[in-house]
Design an enzyme around this catalytic site. Structure first.
Site, PDB file in Angstrom:
ATOM      1  N   ASP A  64       0.866  -0.907   0.123  1.00 17.08           N
ATOM      2  CA  ASP A  64      -0.362  -0.317  -0.182  1.00 17.08           C
ATOM      3  C   ASP A  64       1.007   0.988   0.050  1.00 17.08           C
ATOM      4  O   ASP A  64       1.254   1.505   0.820  1.00 17.08           O
ATOM      5  CB  ASP A  64      -0.401   0.240   0.941  1.00 17.08           C
ATOM      6  CG  ASP A  64      -1.516  -1.663   0.958  1.00 17.08           C
ATOM      7  OD1 ASP A  64      -2.367  -0.698   0.476  1.00 17.08           O
ATOM      8  OD2 ASP A  64      -1.872  -1.888   1.677  1.00 17.08           O
ATOM      9  N   ARG A  72       4.515   3.348   2.755  1.00 14.01           N
ATOM     10  CA  ARG A  72       5.331   1.917   3.628  1.00 14.01           C
ATOM     11  C   ARG A  72       6.447   2.662   3.516  1.00 14.01           C
ATOM     12  O   ARG A  72       6.997   2.597   4.659  1.00 14.01           O
ATOM     13  CB  ARG A  72       4.786   0.975   2.866  1.00 14.01           C
ATOM     14  CG  ARG A  72       3.430   0.272   3.232  1.00 14.01           C
ATOM     15  CD  ARG A  72       2.324   0.662   4.239  1.00 14.01           C
ATOM     16  NE  ARG A  72       1.287   0.290   4.544  1.00 14.01           N
ATOM     17  CZ  ARG A  72       0.689   0.730   5.323  1.00 14.01           C
ATOM     18  NH1 ARG A  72       0.245   1.281   6.033  1.00 14.01           N
ATOM     19  NH2 ARG A  72      -1.338  -0.139   5.409  1.00 14.01           N
ATOM     20  N   LYS A 166      -9.199   0.896  -5.232  1.00 16.57           N
ATOM     21  CA  LYS A 166     -10.160   0.162  -3.800  1.00 16.57           C
ATOM     22  C   LYS A 166     -10.965   1.491  -3.569  1.00 16.57           C
ATOM     23  O   LYS A 166     -10.758   2.206  -3.622  1.00 16.57           O
ATOM     24  CB  LYS A 166      -9.220  -0.235  -3.302  1.00 16.57           C
ATOM     25  CG  LYS A 166      -7.879   0.889  -2.665  1.00 16.57           C
ATOM     26  CD  LYS A 166      -6.962   0.062  -1.848  1.00 16.57           C
ATOM     27  CE  LYS A 166      -6.574   0.752  -0.919  1.00 16.57           C
ATOM     28  NZ  LYS A 166      -4.864   0.808  -0.205  1.00 16.57           N
ATOM     29  N   HIS A 167     -11.863   0.924  -2.900  1.00 12.57           N
ATOM     30  CA  HIS A 167     -12.987  -0.307  -2.307  1.00 12.57           C
ATOM     31  C   HIS A 167     -14.250  -0.349  -2.708  1.00 12.57           C
ATOM     32  O   HIS A 167     -14.996   0.218  -1.966  1.00 12.57           O
ATOM     33  CB  HIS A 167     -12.928  -0.042  -0.493  1.00 12.57           C
ATOM     34  CG  HIS A 167     -10.710   0.137   0.004  1.00 12.57           C
ATOM     35  ND1 HIS A 167     -11.683   1.419   0.106  1.00 12.57           N
ATOM     36  CD2 HIS A 167     -10.107  -0.521   0.482  1.00 12.57           C
ATOM     37  CE1 HIS A 167      -9.335   1.424   1.086  1.00 12.57           C
ATOM     38  NE2 HIS A 167      -8.994   0.350   0.463  1.00 12.57           N
ATOM     39  N   HIS A 179     -11.142  -1.330   9.458  1.00 12.92           N
ATOM     40  CA  HIS A 179     -10.390  -2.022  10.818  1.00 12.92           C
ATOM     41  C   HIS A 179     -10.546  -2.941  11.659  1.00 12.92           C
ATOM     42  O   HIS A 179     -10.873  -3.622  12.166  1.00 12.92           O
ATOM     43  CB  HIS A 179      -9.003  -1.583  10.681  1.00 12.92           C
ATOM     44  CG  HIS A 179      -8.314  -1.384   9.716  1.00 12.92           C
ATOM     45  ND1 HIS A 179      -8.674  -0.044   8.671  1.00 12.92           N
ATOM     46  CD2 HIS A 179      -7.248  -1.704   9.247  1.00 12.92           C
ATOM     47  CE1 HIS A 179      -7.864  -0.190   7.737  1.00 12.92           C
ATOM     48  NE2 HIS A 179      -6.527  -1.261   7.901  1.00 12.92           N
ATOM     49  N   ASP A 251      -9.791  -7.416   0.006  1.00 16.80           N
ATOM     50  CA  ASP A 251      -9.200  -6.558   1.152  1.00 16.80           C
ATOM     51  C   ASP A 251      -8.839  -7.309   2.692  1.00 16.80           C
ATOM     52  O   ASP A 251      -9.724  -8.960   2.219  1.00 16.80           O
ATOM     53  CB  ASP A 251      -9.903  -4.872   1.488  1.00 16.80           C
ATOM     54  CG  ASP A 251      -9.493  -4.549   2.532  1.00 16.80           C
ATOM     55  OD1 ASP A 251      -8.200  -4.435   3.131  1.00 16.80           O
ATOM     56  OD2 ASP A 251      -9.475  -3.300   2.597  1.00 16.80           O
TER      57      ASP A 251
END
Length: 346
Positions: A64, A72, A166-167, A179, A251
């Site tokens: 990501d 990242r 996404k998403h 999450h 996901d």
């Protein structure tokens, strides 16, 4: 085409352990997704990716790497603008260059797939109530999102990295965070077709790149979350994408919104049965697993089961490499032009 296993998993450190190396050999593992805890510097991450691909050359390395707060790799990589920043400037040039720089730098270290761009409509864009998507969206106007995301995708493909929409079908319809929360919307398909689905439909018809599913549930459409829904990933997708065989990637099914009473093995099978081609399953939200370097044990126990191995004997997963769209040669002059433009617009 590459024939690859359906599981996308993480590893625990900046180097591979012997146990992780053995894990990667399993036919079920099709991709390693990298996170910030896997990164020390450019040389280290490049060596780590080479080590993984030396074990299994056909494996995909994914990440990501959107820009803004979701990037990242930072030290030695260009600080990319968030999609919110690009959207506020409404600049196709900035979006193209951002896509190119991200893909150029990722490809130089061996990354194959970037789970980006976000094409959700942030319905709560102005009051910033939607923390999950805050600063990760181009905006709330479908046409602007389509225009800017198309430019970003073009930049990615010019540098040879596969982008992912996404998403699906649009996480902006809820303020909840998948999450940590169960995500439910009372919208109908007609409601979604007016706005939230438009970027997915138009961008996919322009270039058929993979699409990441969300874990949202729409009870007026189906009782399953999108990731486990044949209604969404088979029936509806065939209608809105003109009977195309969309390459859906789930996901992370370890998220709270994907929780049900099924085993992890069964959840993977449900996602694949519904229409996903690959399934992300990370240990990042499992307490102390990554820090104690025990992810390989979790995967061996919960995912690399005889049941799933037997199921996947009949599962043929061919992730196209999009030869008709991806450029094979990197253009350093264009990269420097893009880099200068990004720095001038910080």
């Amino acid at each position: 085409m590459k024939i690859t296993g359906p599981l996308i998993i993480n590893i625990d450190d900046i180097k591979l352990s012997m146990e992780e190396a053995k894990l990667i050999e399993n036919d079920l593992i099709g991709s390693i997704i990298l996170f910030s805890h896997n990164f020390k510097d450019n040389k280290q991450i490049k060596n780590l990716i080479k080590e993984i691909k030396d074990i299994k050359n056909e494996i995909f390395i994914s990440v990501d790497h959107e820009g803004g707060r979701v990037q990242r790799f930072k030290d030695g990589f260009t600080k990319l603008p968030s999609f919110e920043t690009i959207g506020k400037q409404n600049s196709e040039k900035l979006s193209t260059y951002s896509g190119y720089i991200s893909a150029y730098e990722l490809r130089c270290i061996g990354i194959d797939i970037n789970f980006s761009p976000v094409v959700d409509l942030n319905q709560y864009f102005l009051d910033n109530k939607q923390y999950l998507l805050k600063d990760r969206c181009f905006g709330s106007d479908p046409e602007i999102i389509i225009k800017l995301a198309k430019s970003y995708i073009d930049g990615c493909l010019q540098a040879g990295v596969i982008p992912v929409l996404k998403h699906f079908p649009g996480h902006g319809v809820t303020q909840d965070d998948s999450h940590t929360d169960t995500c439910i919307s009372d919208l109908t398909l007609d409601d979604l077709l007016k706005k939230d689905l438009l970027p997915f439909i138009k961008l996919y018809k322009n270039i058929p790149i993979p699409i990441m599913t969300s874990h949202l549930k729409f009870p007026k459409i189906d009782n399953e979350i999108v990731t486990y829904s044949k209604v969404w990933l088979n029936k509806i997708s065939q209608e809105i994408f003109s009977n195309e065989n969309v390459f859906f990637i789930s996901d992370d099914i370890e998220m709270k919104a994907a929780f049900n009473e099924e085993t992890q093995t069964k959840k993977v099978m449900n996602a694949l049965d519904a229409g996903c081609k690959m399934v992300i399953a990370t240990t990042n939200m499992k307490k102390n697993i990554v820090s104690s370097k025990k992810s390989y044990e979790y995967y061996k126990k919960h995912y690399l089961t005889d049941e799933l191995i037997d199921y996947c004997k009949e599962f043929c997963n061919d992730l196209y490499v999009m030869d008709d769209y991806i450029k094979q040669d990197l253009n350093e002059e264009y990269y420097n032009e893009a880099l200068n433009f990004i720095k001038q617009n910080e």
